[in-house]
Design a protein around this motif. Structure first.
Motif, PDB file in Angstrom:
ATOM      1  N   GLU A 209       8.311  23.422   3.378  1.00 15.60           N
ATOM      2  CA  GLU A 209       7.784  24.660   2.789  1.00 15.60           C
ATOM      3  C   GLU A 209       7.767  24.576   1.269  1.00 15.60           C
ATOM      4  OE1 GLU A 209       6.641  27.475   4.211  1.00 15.60           O
ATOM      5  OE2 GLU A 209       6.765  26.386   6.126  1.00 15.60           O
ATOM      6  N   THR A 210       8.933  24.219   0.699  1.00 11.83           N
ATOM      7  CA  THR A 210       9.105  24.370  -0.745  1.00 11.83           C
ATOM      8  C   THR A 210       8.583  23.179  -1.538  1.00 11.83           C
ATOM      9  OG1 THR A 210      11.314  23.439  -0.519  1.00 11.83           O
ATOM     10  CG2 THR A 210      11.128  25.847  -0.509  1.00 11.83           C
ATOM     11  N   ASN A 211       8.776  21.948  -1.040  1.00  8.13           N
ATOM     12  CA  ASN A 211       8.440  20.754  -1.809  1.00  8.13           C
ATOM     13  C   ASN A 211       8.283  19.577  -0.842  1.00  8.13           C
ATOM     14  OD1 ASN A 211       8.189  18.802  -3.769  1.00  8.13           O
ATOM     15  ND2 ASN A 211      10.030  19.403  -4.909  1.00  8.13           N
ATOM     16  N   PRO A 212       7.134  19.537  -0.143  1.00  5.41           N
ATOM     17  CA  PRO A 212       6.947  18.557   0.944  1.00  5.41           C
ATOM     18  C   PRO A 212       7.201  17.105   0.526  1.00  5.41           C
ATOM     19  CG  PRO A 212       5.063  20.040   0.775  1.00  5.41           C
ATOM     20  CD  PRO A 212       5.961  20.410  -0.338  1.00  5.41           C
ATOM     21  N   LEU A 213       6.934  16.799  -0.735  1.00  6.56           N
ATOM     22  CA  LEU A 213       7.151  15.428  -1.211  1.00  6.56           C
ATOM     23  C   LEU A 213       8.580  14.967  -0.932  1.00  6.56           C
ATOM     24  CD1 LEU A 213       5.242  13.546  -2.890  1.00  6.56           C
ATOM     25  CD2 LEU A 213       6.577  14.229  -4.888  1.00  6.56           C
ATOM     26  N   ARG A 214       9.514  15.880  -1.052  1.00  6.44           N
ATOM     27  CA  ARG A 214      10.937  15.569  -0.877  1.00  6.44           C
ATOM     28  C   ARG A 214      11.280  15.138   0.555  1.00  6.44           C
ATOM     29  NH1 ARG A 214      11.333  15.744  -5.750  1.00  6.44           N
ATOM     30  NH2 ARG A 214      11.153  13.576  -5.154  1.00  6.44           N
ATOM     31  N   VAL A 215      10.384  15.452   1.497  1.00  6.63           N
ATOM     32  CA  VAL A 215      10.604  15.010   2.883  1.00  6.63           C
ATOM     33  C   VAL A 215      10.729  13.476   2.916  1.00  6.63           C
ATOM     34  CG1 VAL A 215       9.493  14.811   5.154  1.00  6.63           C
ATOM     35  CG2 VAL A 215       9.526  17.008   3.947  1.00  6.63           C
ATOM     36  N   LEU A 216       9.994  12.807   2.022  1.00  5.23           N
ATOM     37  CA  LEU A 216      10.015  11.344   2.015  1.00  5.23           C
ATOM     38  C   LEU A 216      11.384  10.775   1.640  1.00  5.23           C
ATOM     39  CD1 LEU A 216       6.566  10.481   0.376  1.00  5.23           C
ATOM     40  CD2 LEU A 216       7.099  10.912   2.751  1.00  5.23           C
ATOM     41  N   ASP A 217      12.222  11.578   0.956  1.00  9.40           N
ATOM     42  CA  ASP A 217      13.577  11.129   0.581  1.00  9.40           C
ATOM     43  C   ASP A 217      14.555  11.193   1.748  1.00  9.40           C
ATOM     44  OD1 ASP A 217      12.907  10.874  -2.090  1.00  9.40           O
ATOM     45  OD2 ASP A 217      13.606  12.876  -2.637  1.00  9.40           O
ATOM     46  N   LEU A 252       2.513  -7.144 -14.538  1.00  8.73           N
ATOM     47  CA  LEU A 252       3.761  -7.673 -13.953  1.00  8.73           C
ATOM     48  C   LEU A 252       3.497  -9.028 -13.305  1.00  8.73           C
ATOM     49  CD1 LEU A 252       5.393  -4.474 -12.382  1.00  8.73           C
ATOM     50  CD2 LEU A 252       6.045  -5.657 -14.486  1.00  8.73           C
ATOM     51  N   ASP A 253       2.333  -9.121 -12.629  1.00 12.26           N
ATOM     52  CA  ASP A 253       1.967 -10.402 -12.011  1.00 12.26           C
ATOM     53  C   ASP A 253       1.804 -11.476 -13.093  1.00 12.26           C
ATOM     54  OD1 ASP A 253       1.945  -9.204  -9.528  1.00 12.26           O
ATOM     55  OD2 ASP A 253      -0.228  -8.818  -9.537  1.00 12.26           O
ATOM     56  N   ALA A 254       1.157 -11.077 -14.195  1.00 15.72           N
ATOM     57  CA  ALA A 254       0.865 -12.045 -15.255  1.00 15.72           C
ATOM     58  C   ALA A 254       2.131 -12.585 -15.908  1.00 15.72           C
ATOM     59  CB  ALA A 254      -0.042 -11.402 -16.307  1.00 15.72           C
ATOM     60  N   ILE A 255       3.153 -11.712 -16.067  1.00 17.23           N
ATOM     61  CA  ILE A 255       4.377 -12.209 -16.710  1.00 17.23           C
ATOM     62  C   ILE A 255       5.425 -12.637 -15.693  1.00 17.23           C
ATOM     63  CG2 ILE A 255       4.174 -11.127 -18.981  1.00 17.23           C
ATOM     64  CD1 ILE A 255       5.588  -8.737 -17.998  1.00 17.23           C
ATOM     65  N   GLY A 256       5.095 -12.509 -14.411  1.00 19.00           N
ATOM     66  CA  GLY A 256       5.995 -13.049 -13.389  1.00 19.00           C
ATOM     67  C   GLY A 256       7.209 -12.205 -13.090  1.00 19.00           C
ATOM     68  N   VAL A 257       7.040 -10.883 -13.083  1.00 19.27           N
ATOM     69  CA  VAL A 257       8.133 -10.009 -12.623  1.00 19.27           C
ATOM     70  C   VAL A 257       7.847  -9.639 -11.169  1.00 19.27           C
ATOM     71  CG1 VAL A 257       9.300  -7.785 -12.927  1.00 19.27           C
ATOM     72  CG2 VAL A 257       8.510  -9.058 -14.935  1.00 19.27           C
ATOM     73  N   PRO A 258       8.690 -10.078 -10.229  1.00 21.23           N
ATOM     74  CA  PRO A 258       8.425  -9.795  -8.818  1.00 21.23           C
ATOM     75  C   PRO A 258       8.714  -8.342  -8.444  1.00 21.23           C
ATOM     76  CG  PRO A 258      10.503 -10.980  -9.034  1.00 21.23           C
ATOM     77  CD  PRO A 258       9.940 -10.839 -10.426  1.00 21.23           C
ATOM     78  N   TYR A 259       7.917  -7.777  -7.550  1.00 22.70           N
ATOM     79  CA  TYR A 259       8.124  -6.391  -7.126  1.00 22.70           C
ATOM     80  C   TYR A 259       7.609  -6.210  -5.700  1.00 22.70           C
ATOM     81  CZ  TYR A 259       3.164  -6.185  -8.205  1.00 22.70           C
ATOM     82  OH  TYR A 259       1.815  -6.455  -8.221  1.00 22.70           O
ATOM     83  N   THR A 260       8.034  -5.116  -5.080  1.00 20.70           N
ATOM     84  CA  THR A 260       7.550  -4.749  -3.759  1.00 20.70           C
ATOM     85  C   THR A 260       6.992  -3.332  -3.873  1.00 20.70           C
ATOM     86  OG1 THR A 260       9.487  -5.880  -2.895  1.00 20.70           O
ATOM     87  CG2 THR A 260       8.233  -4.583  -1.322  1.00 20.70           C
ATOM     88  N   ILE A 261       5.814  -3.094  -3.311  1.00 13.39           N
ATOM     89  CA  ILE A 261       5.282  -1.734  -3.320  1.00 13.39           C
ATOM     90  C   ILE A 261       5.979  -0.937  -2.218  1.00 13.39           C
ATOM     91  CG2 ILE A 261       3.221  -0.297  -2.997  1.00 13.39           C
ATOM     92  CD1 ILE A 261       3.032  -1.938  -5.515  1.00 13.39           C
ATOM     93  N   ASN A 262       6.507   0.214  -2.588  1.00 11.18           N
ATOM     94  CA  ASN A 262       7.184   1.081  -1.616  1.00 11.18           C
ATOM     95  C   ASN A 262       6.619   2.489  -1.763  1.00 11.18           C
ATOM     96  OD1 ASN A 262       8.848   2.732  -0.159  1.00 11.18           O
ATOM     97  ND2 ASN A 262      10.764   1.973  -1.040  1.00 11.18           N
ATOM     98  N   GLU A 263       5.685   2.819  -0.873  1.00 11.36           N
ATOM     99  CA  GLU A 263       4.966   4.092  -1.020  1.00 11.36           C
ATOM    100  C   GLU A 263       5.815   5.305  -0.710  1.00 11.36           C
ATOM    101  OE1 GLU A 263       1.005   4.851  -0.527  1.00 11.36           O
ATOM    102  OE2 GLU A 263       0.478   2.841   0.163  1.00 11.36           O
ATOM    103  N   ARG A 264       6.982   5.065  -0.108  1.00  9.16           N
ATOM    104  CA  ARG A 264       7.841   6.211   0.212  1.00  9.16           C
ATOM    105  C   ARG A 264       8.757   6.585  -0.939  1.00  9.16           C
ATOM    106  NH1 ARG A 264      10.996   6.474   5.689  1.00  9.16           N
ATOM    107  NH2 ARG A 264      12.056   7.996   4.397  1.00  9.16           N
ATOM    108  N   MET A 265       8.819   5.696  -1.933  1.00  5.97           N
ATOM    109  CA  MET A 265       9.744   5.937  -3.031  1.00  5.97           C
ATOM    110  C   MET A 265       9.133   6.926  -4.020  1.00  5.97           C
ATOM    111  SD  MET A 265      11.363   4.008  -6.023  1.00  5.97           S
ATOM    112  CE  MET A 265       9.709   3.632  -6.303  1.00  5.97           C
ATOM    113  N   VAL A 266       9.533   8.213  -3.893  1.00  3.76           N
ATOM    114  CA  VAL A 266       8.917   9.237  -4.749  1.00  3.76           C
ATOM    115  C   VAL A 266       9.901   9.763  -5.785  1.00  3.76           C
ATOM    116  CG1 VAL A 266       7.169   9.936  -3.105  1.00  3.76           C
ATOM    117  CG2 VAL A 266       9.436  11.008  -3.026  1.00  3.76           C
ATOM    118  N   ARG A 267      11.192   9.364  -5.687  1.00  5.99           N
ATOM    119  CA  ARG A 267      12.204   9.737  -6.659  1.00  5.99           C
ATOM    120  C   ARG A 267      12.564  11.231  -6.564  1.00  5.99           C
ATOM    121  NH1 ARG A 267      15.030   7.489  -8.304  1.00  5.99           N
ATOM    122  NH2 ARG A 267      15.112   7.772 -10.520  1.00  5.99           N
ATOM    123  N   GLY A 268      13.818  11.520  -6.906  1.00  4.71           N
ATOM    124  CA  GLY A 268      14.345  12.848  -6.669  1.00  4.71           C
ATOM    125  C   GLY A 268      14.212  13.837  -7.810  1.00  4.71           C
ATOM    126  N   LEU A 269      13.380  13.544  -8.794  1.00  9.94           N
ATOM    127  CA  LEU A 269      13.224  14.462  -9.923  1.00  9.94           C
ATOM    128  C   LEU A 269      11.761  14.835 -10.035  1.00  9.94           C
ATOM    129  CD1 LEU A 269      15.489  12.122 -10.623  1.00  9.94           C
ATOM    130  CD2 LEU A 269      15.722  13.448 -12.703  1.00  9.94           C
TER     131      LEU A 269
END
Ligand code: ATP
Ligand code: MG
Length: 425
Positions: A209-217, A252-269
């Motif tokens: 109801e209040t903040n659906p994005l937070r459901v992902l947390d 990031l690819d060009a300078i070689g910093v490895p990462y993973t895409i995580n679409e559920r990570m929306v952060r708590g703020l």
């Protein structure tokens, strides 16, 4: 017995040696990237946090230490105050209050200090904890919106963790888009949640109801299959946000910093826009996030400031230390010389010698003339000293001291004038 309050703890040596090693490395690296330190107060007006972090977040709705501060004089007003639960809001308040935007340049600011949240204490989660954070903020004309800033910040974090010797970290990356994208995504989540939300936990029922994005947390295991099927935020990014995120990834690819895409990570703020990220580490158990951060392009305006896009992060220092320790890191600073006075009247000579060595930059400690030689050796070893210096009547008379290397057992007689040179080796 009086004890430290629940959720707070004392940091003791030798652990504090590791804390200090981390902090000096942090200061060294931040200076290399042209950041400067900012120190903001530990408590602020409560509304600073409700307006920036967001009323509906866990932090503001249930974790803050807040009290009504009575007026003590005619000139004072009663006020609701809060121990800072995070530091970005305070930095942006200071940025606005002191008109740092007037320089027209980017501000690269960092802080190290305690934060306070009333959470259930457990490993890696405390009510007083420490954050090391940095912010890049400034007018758009200074390039504050540029994806190059995001990439620079993430590359610095990778460098910091690498130079601290932390292996096994993972960068989780996402984009939460701009306010418009989020509004459309929230709407889509609301729709998608309608038929299923009654099967979810009570927190999710409220959040829907209040903040659906937070459901992902949500961390409740039974809710996870439902969450997996919800719409993905990437489908709701507008063209500029999509391009921005692609540019960050490309750099990031060009300078070689490895990462993973995580679409559920929306952060708590609530203030995050576009790029959001966390660095996680396997040695931490359930509290796996060592640090988190992201862009906050509208934050300054929401605090009545000028347009001042920015990006920042906060490292949980407690968790960083735990992660380092889980990989066997330890730091135990030791003294170079332990001075052992032997017999009556030798304390003053030991103290004088310690004084001379310390003035010359050699770390030293000394015992007491009442200790026997055997005990002095034990104490020297406990202190981790590299050398023991014996100060007896004969040594003082000859102004030449017996110096024993506790590592290899070698013993030499060294005239006072050459002691410093010898101990520096
Ligand atoms: P979590 O999901 O673990 O609660 P968070 O999203 O609330 O973290 P942030 O507000 O993003 O955390 O803070 C950044 C970092 O600060 C976290 O990644 C974590 O390392 C650390 N941190 C947050 N809360 C605590 C706490 N109560 N005790 C210790 N460290 C913390
Ligand atoms: Mg939290």
């Amino acid at each position: 017995m009086l004890k430290a309050v629940r959720g707070t703890r004392d940091l003791l040596p030798p652990d504090t040696d590791l804390w200090n090693r981390v902090e000096s490395k942090v200061r060294d690296i931040f200076a290399r990237y042209n950041y400067h330190e900012i120190r903001t107060p530990v408590f602020e007006d409560t509304s600073l946090f409700s307006r920036s972090v967001g009323e509906e977040t866990d932090i503001v709705s249930k974790e803050m230490f807040t009290w009504d501060d009575r007026a003590r004089a005619q000139s004072e007003k009663a006020q609701s105050l809060t121990l800072r639960p995070e530091n970005t809001a305070g930095v942006v308040r200071a940025y606005i209050e002191h008109g740092l935007y007037k320089t027209g340049t980017l501000q690269k600011l960092y802080y190290i200090g305690p934060q306070f949240r009333r959470e259930r204490p457990q490993k890696g989660r405390y009510r007083q904890f420490y954050q090391i954070g940095a912010e890049i903020i400034g007018p758009p004309s200074a390039g504050s919106e540029s994806p190059a800033r995001d990439a620079e910040l993430l590359e610095m974090l990778a460098t910091l963790l690498d130079e601290l010797g932390l292996g096994g970290w993972q960068l989780q990356l996402n984009s939460v888009g701009c306010a418009d994208d989020r509004a459309r995504y929230n709407q889509a989540l609301r729709e998608a949640l309608k038929p299923v939300v009654h099967q979810m936990c009570v927190d999710c029922q409220r959040r829907a109801e209040t903040n659906p994005l937070r459901v992902l947390d949500c961390k409740v295991p039974e809710d996870q299959p439902i969450i997996e099927k919800l719409p993905k935020i990437s489908a709701y990014l507008d063209e500029p946000c999509r391009e921005h995120f692609a540019a960050v990834r490309g750099m990031l690819d060009a300078i070689g910093v490895p990462y993973t895409i995580n679409e559920r990570m929306v952060r708590g703020l609530d203030y995050y826009t576009r790029t959001t990220f966390e660095f996680t580490h396997g040695g931490l158990g359930a509290q796996s996030a060592v640090l988190g951060g992201g862009r906050y392009d509208g934050l300054s305006e929401s605090l009545d400031g000028p347009k001042a896009p920015g990006i920042g992060f906060a490292i949980g220092e407690d968790r960083l230390i735990l992660a380092l320790q889980s990989e066997g890191s330890q730091s135990h600073e030791t003294v170079q010389a332990y001075i052992a006075p032997l017999g009556a009247g030798m304390n003053v000579h030991a103290l004088k010698l310690a004084h001379e060595l310390r003035r010359a930059g050699v770390s030293a400690d000394f015992g007491d003339e009442n200790f026997r030689l055997k005990k002095s050796f034990e104490l020297a070893e406990k202190a981790g000293a590299k050398y023991i210096v014996i100060v007896g009547e004969n040594e003082v008379a000859a102004d030449t001291f017996a110096l024993k290397n506790l590592g290899n057992g070698e013993q030499v007689q060294v005239p006072r004038a050459q002691l410093v040179e010898h101990l520096r080796r």
